[in-house]
Enzyme design. Sequence first.
Site, PDB file in Angstrom:
ATOM      1  N   CYS A  74       7.059  -3.832   2.302  1.00 26.28           N
ATOM      2  CA  CYS A  74       6.068  -4.882   2.101  1.00 26.28           C
ATOM      3  C   CYS A  74       6.620  -5.971   1.199  1.00 26.28           C
ATOM      4  CB  CYS A  74       4.803  -4.295   1.452  1.00 26.28           C
ATOM      5  SG  CYS A  74       3.827  -3.272   2.547  1.00 26.28           S
ATOM      6  N   ARG A 110       0.833  -1.186   0.000  1.00 26.96           N
ATOM      7  CA  ARG A 110       0.000   0.000   0.000  1.00 26.96           C
ATOM      8  C   ARG A 110       0.874   1.244   0.000  1.00 26.96           C
ATOM      9  NH1 ARG A 110      -1.920  -3.220   3.975  1.00 26.96           N
ATOM     10  NH2 ARG A 110      -0.994  -1.874   5.560  1.00 26.96           N
ATOM     11  N   GLY A 157       2.945   4.204   1.052  1.00 30.78           N
ATOM     12  CA  GLY A 157       3.730   4.464   2.251  1.00 30.78           C
ATOM     13  C   GLY A 157       4.346   3.228   2.850  1.00 30.78           C
ATOM     14  N   CYS A 158       4.178   2.056   2.239  1.00 28.21           N
ATOM     15  CA  CYS A 158       4.766   0.838   2.777  1.00 28.21           C
ATOM     16  C   CYS A 158       6.073   0.581   2.060  1.00 28.21           C
ATOM     17  CB  CYS A 158       3.810  -0.342   2.596  1.00 28.21           C
ATOM     18  SG  CYS A 158       4.425  -1.864   3.315  1.00 28.21           S
ATOM     19  N   GLY A 159       7.180   0.706   2.762  1.00 25.04           N
ATOM     20  CA  GLY A 159       8.467   0.617   2.107  1.00 25.04           C
ATOM     21  C   GLY A 159       9.065  -0.760   2.085  1.00 25.04           C
TER      22      GLY A 159
END
Length: 282
Positions: free
Chosen positions: A127, A121, A123-125
Amino acid sequence: MNGRVPLYPMTAAGDSPQGHRPVTVQCWEQGALRRRRDEVAEECAVALVYNGVSHAVMMATPCDLEDLALGFSLSEGILQGPGELRDLVLNERAEGIEIAMTISSRRFAELKQRRRNLTGRTGCGLCGAESLEQAIRPVPGAGKRRPGARHEFKNAAIQRALETLTARQALQGLTGAVHAAAWCERDGHIQLVREDVGRHNALDKLIGVLQRPGGAAAMNPAEGFVLVSSRASYEMVQKASQVGVNLLVALSAPTSLAIQLAREAGMTLIGFARTNRHVIYT
């Protein structure tokens, strides 16, 4: 949007910001409902495909995508230099946008060895990382960062950049929904800004435009600094250190791991940058 695009096209000065669209809303104000037009930031799925193999999918603002593709490739260590990106094609799909890149055979072979699914998603660095080793990557040249190099910056330069950042955030001014990453000259003059709904994407876009080969804005890490409108998380420091940034300034707080990484990288890290105040962490 379909079809091959010139590598590293420049946006003309004064162009209206892209990445937003109008919507009709009802605004409740002072006890009454009123209809009006609002501008909202666009967000869509963007797939990064290398030599025909899909590597990462992220939610991003669909503007400056060429910069995003190059910046991500460099900040994630997929490419060692911009010249290793041979070709880039944008393909608009029903589900989002595909960025099809052709990279050097050597880098593609390395990518296949460490390929992982980074779908996540906004802003997920991290994942999709499949192991701790993948999540916490080593700092390039840790402990050997340009011996004897000086990268001193005046506090006044940081304050000067802060004073002008808001005026340079065109998309944020319209929508109130995006992050910015700015490249600032040593005296604090903001040279370039890139915006996106994701703070990592904004930084990657900035890295991409700064690393365009042969461009006047080619980044010399010793001659400027990066200012971001977000917090300084680990992955923001990781991306900046990957391309040799010496000073990262964040409007919000750093994390403990970001501080640790900045120390290992020999990077100056500043947080809580405000008018007449900022906190130096490393």
